[in-house]
Scaffold this active site. Structure first.
Site, PDB file in Angstrom:
ATOM      1  N   ASP A   1      41.597  56.043  37.881  1.00  0.00           N
ATOM      2  CA  ASP A   1      41.318  55.313  36.647  1.00  0.00           C
ATOM      3  C   ASP A   1      40.939  56.238  35.502  1.00  0.00           C
ATOM      4  O   ASP A   1      40.954  55.837  34.346  1.00  0.00           O
ATOM      5  CB  ASP A   1      40.181  54.311  36.887  1.00  0.00           C
TER       6      ASP A   1
ATOM      7  N   HIS B   1      39.537  45.708  28.361  1.00  0.00           N
ATOM      8  CA  HIS B   1      39.512  45.316  29.765  1.00  0.00           C
ATOM      9  C   HIS B   1      38.147  44.712  30.034  1.00  0.00           C
ATOM     10  O   HIS B   1      37.139  45.422  30.135  1.00  0.00           O
ATOM     11  CB  HIS B   1      39.748  46.514  30.684  1.00  0.00           C
ATOM     12  N   LEU B   2      38.112  43.384  30.129  1.00  0.00           N
ATOM     13  CA  LEU B   2      36.855  42.666  30.285  1.00  0.00           C
ATOM     14  C   LEU B   2      36.865  41.920  31.605  1.00  0.00           C
ATOM     15  O   LEU B   2      37.665  41.006  31.812  1.00  0.00           O
ATOM     16  CB  LEU B   2      36.665  41.673  29.129  1.00  0.00           C
ATOM     17  N   GLY B   3      35.977  42.323  32.487  1.00  0.00           N
ATOM     18  CA  GLY B   3      35.821  41.664  33.767  1.00  0.00           C
ATOM     19  C   GLY B   3      34.390  41.850  34.215  1.00  0.00           C
ATOM     20  O   GLY B   3      33.481  41.909  33.376  1.00  0.00           O
TER      21      GLY B   3
ATOM     22  N   GLY C   1      33.328  44.582  35.418  1.00  0.00           N
ATOM     23  CA  GLY C   1      33.194  45.814  34.666  1.00  0.00           C
ATOM     24  C   GLY C   1      33.976  45.654  33.375  1.00  0.00           C
ATOM     25  O   GLY C   1      34.914  44.857  33.307  1.00  0.00           O
TER      26      GLY C   1
ATOM     27  N   GLY D   1      39.723  39.789  34.049  1.00  0.00           N
ATOM     28  CA  GLY D   1      39.367  38.415  34.353  1.00  0.00           C
ATOM     29  C   GLY D   1      38.742  37.668  33.201  1.00  0.00           C
ATOM     30  O   GLY D   1      39.105  36.514  32.910  1.00  0.00           O
ATOM     31  N   VAL D   2      37.808  38.295  32.494  1.00  0.00           N
ATOM     32  CA  VAL D   2      37.175  37.666  31.337  1.00  0.00           C
ATOM     33  C   VAL D   2      38.126  37.678  30.139  1.00  0.00           C
ATOM     34  O   VAL D   2      38.264  36.687  29.418  1.00  0.00           O
ATOM     35  CB  VAL D   2      35.855  38.369  30.993  1.00  0.00           C
ATOM     36  N   GLY D   3      38.766  38.810  29.912  1.00  0.00           N
ATOM     37  CA  GLY D   3      39.675  38.910  28.774  1.00  0.00           C
ATOM     38  C   GLY D   3      40.805  37.901  28.827  1.00  0.00           C
ATOM     39  O   GLY D   3      41.220  37.352  27.799  1.00  0.00           O
TER      40      GLY D   3
ATOM     41  N   GLU E   1      47.108  46.501  37.272  1.00  0.00           N
ATOM     42  CA  GLU E   1      46.905  47.871  37.750  1.00  0.00           C
ATOM     43  C   GLU E   1      47.876  48.209  38.869  1.00  0.00           C
ATOM     44  O   GLU E   1      48.254  49.366  39.041  1.00  0.00           O
ATOM     45  CB  GLU E   1      45.472  48.061  38.246  1.00  0.00           C
TER      46      GLU E   1
END
Length: 292
Positions: A41, A97-99, A101, A219-221, A275
């Site tokens: 990453d 990238h919102l999850g 993390g 996931g959030v994004g 990913e």
């Protein structure tokens, strides 16, 4: 030898490194004759300019211990920025990238020029259980004056902070529901989350000298219309404008979609985190004799 070096770095990413190494061991045991290729990453951020990776610390620390900003979520940022460029032709892209993390990346013509995570995945945005950026002086005070041990600090910052520390839950859906119901802790948690998100998007835009496309993934994004609208609400001065119907409605026949107001200066998109596709791309490159 490579596995041993990776295991020695576990302290820098305690939530992820052990699981990845366990998978490596399991595959080696099940398929001992098959080559294993590690896709990192941090790799996408390897071309960040010196100004973006260097901490203002004593040179002896930076040189002896390799203290610098490495960045994470690179596989997701690489895919999201590439996909956004294909869909819009944008050159200056901020990927969110919102999850559980969370991190941002500033991408210019496919190359990362800045990101929010640093030496570890703690720096930057508020996350599910991770704090994001905290004044290091506060952490020093907790150790020297309050007697908090290094182990307690590590556990607290990685596992008990973030949304969990603010609202008692790491699930943003529960935070949003609580905030809608007027729960003060959830209202504060969502406000802190969005405040940090808007500020860091603006910082990434500054690194690019402008913004052509804003991309939400993870996931959030992908799943939170509230977060996308809340982020955009403070970024109108940059040319970001989200269309309420497109933001909350289903994708119109495609997985990846635009949610911005038609004709807005900045194109705003939702892109599914893949990913796996980026890993496959890197593996094919290595097997074909490339650098990954």
């Amino acid at each position: 030898a490579v596995a041993g070096r990776l295991r020695a770095l576990t302290a820098l990413a305690p939530l992820h490194q052990p699981a990845a190494l366990d998978a490596l061991d399991a595959v080696r045991a099940a398929l001992p004759g098959v080559d294993q290729i590690a896709c990192f990453d941090t790799a996408f951020h390897s071309r960040l300019p010196a100004a973006a990776v260097t901490y203002a610390l004593p040179a002896r620390w930076r040189e002896r211990y390799g203290i610098r900003r490495y960045g994470f979520h690179g596989l997701s940022h690489a895919h999201a920025s590439r996909r956004a460029a294909r869909l819009t032709g944008a050159r200056r892209i901020v990927t969110c990238h919102l999850g559980s993390g969370a991190s941002l990346a500033a991408v210019l013509d496919g190359v990362g020029v800045d990101t929010t995570m640093g030496f570890t995945p703690l720096e930057g945005l508020v996350m599910g259980t991770r704090s994001g950026s905290v004044d290091p002086g506060a952490l020093l005070w907790l150790q020297t004056e309050a007697g908090v041990s290094a182990a307690e600090l590590t556990d607290g910052l990685f596992r008990s902070a973030g949304l969990l520390g603010l609202a008692g839950t790491a699930d943003l859906r529960a935070v949003e529901a609580g905030a809608a119901g007027g729960d003060p802790a959830c209202v504060l948690a969502l406000d802190v989350y969005l405040h940090r998100l808007r500020a860091q998007i603006a910082a990434m835009t500054a690194a690019l000298g402008g913004l052509d496309a804003l991309v939400f993934t993870g996931g959030v994004g992908e799943g939170s219309a509230t977060v996308r609208a809340g982020a955009a609400a403070g970024l109108g001065y940059l040319g970001v404008a989200v269309d309420p119907a497109r933001n909350t409605g289903p994708a119109d026949g495609t997985v990846d979609r635009e949610i911005g107001v038609p004709g807005a200066v900045v194109r705003t998109l939702v892109v599914t985190a893949r990913e796996d596709l980026e890993i496959a791309r890197g593996v094919r490159s290595v097997l074909a004799g490339g650098a990954g």
